[in-house]
Design a protein around this motif. Sequence first.
Motif, short mmCIF file in Angstrom:
data_model
loop_
_atom_site.label_atom_id
_atom_site.label_comp_id
_atom_site.label_asym_id
_atom_site.label_seq_id
_atom_site.Cartn_x
_atom_site.Cartn_y
_atom_site.Cartn_z
N SER A 152 0.87 -1.16 0.00
CA SER A 152 0.00 0.00 0.00
C SER A 152 0.91 1.22 0.00
N LEU A 153 0.54 2.22 -0.80
CA LEU A 153 1.34 3.45 -0.85
C LEU A 153 0.41 4.64 -0.92
N VAL A 154 0.96 5.82 -0.76
CA VAL A 154 0.18 7.04 -0.78
C VAL A 154 0.55 7.85 -2.00
N LEU A 155 -0.46 8.23 -2.80
CA LEU A 155 -0.25 9.17 -3.88
C LEU A 155 -0.40 10.58 -3.30
N GLN A 156 0.64 11.37 -3.42
CA GLN A 156 0.64 12.72 -2.88
C GLN A 156 0.59 13.73 -4.01
N LEU A 157 -0.25 14.76 -3.82
CA LEU A 157 -0.28 15.84 -4.81
C LEU A 157 1.07 16.55 -4.81
N GLY A 158 1.58 16.76 -5.99
CA GLY A 158 2.91 17.39 -6.05
C GLY A 158 3.09 18.27 -7.23
#
Length: 158
Positions: A152-158
């Motif tokens: 599981s991973l986190v997509l971060q706004l960048g």
Amino acid sequence: MSLALTACLAAVCLAGVNPGEAGAHSGAGSGPDAVTLDPAGQLAADGTVTLSGTYRCSPLHHGRTVLVGAKLIKGDVHHGIGGTVARCDGREHNWRHTGQLKGDFAGEAGDTAGAGPGRTTAGRVDGEATLLKLEPGGVAPAPVLLDRDARSLVLQLG
């Protein structure tokens, strides 16, 4: 040959992952062949996703094609985020793949600002990185899994 590489990479990127195996390695992680997926990915405003990690593969694979691939997974939907040919010299290397997702792909409990139909949103998603070797055989080379990192991973706004 490039068509065969593309076909094999596509097959690996589309292969299913058992949701119960999130965070699982194939078991070779401490051996000469290993791949990792970073716990966070980047999401641009236009839906472009960037995933990254590391890989290492044995010089014993010299002369064989070894590929690093990555994908995002949401239920039964798998999105390939790219692939590259690995350099097998026994050293650890960084990889970084960028791809544009098509259709809806929403992270759980993510930032939904600006989200709408056909948009990707930030949040927690499942991902997978694979390291595989192409073995000669038949009409097209056969992929042999060397290692994988599903988590599981986190997509971060960048």
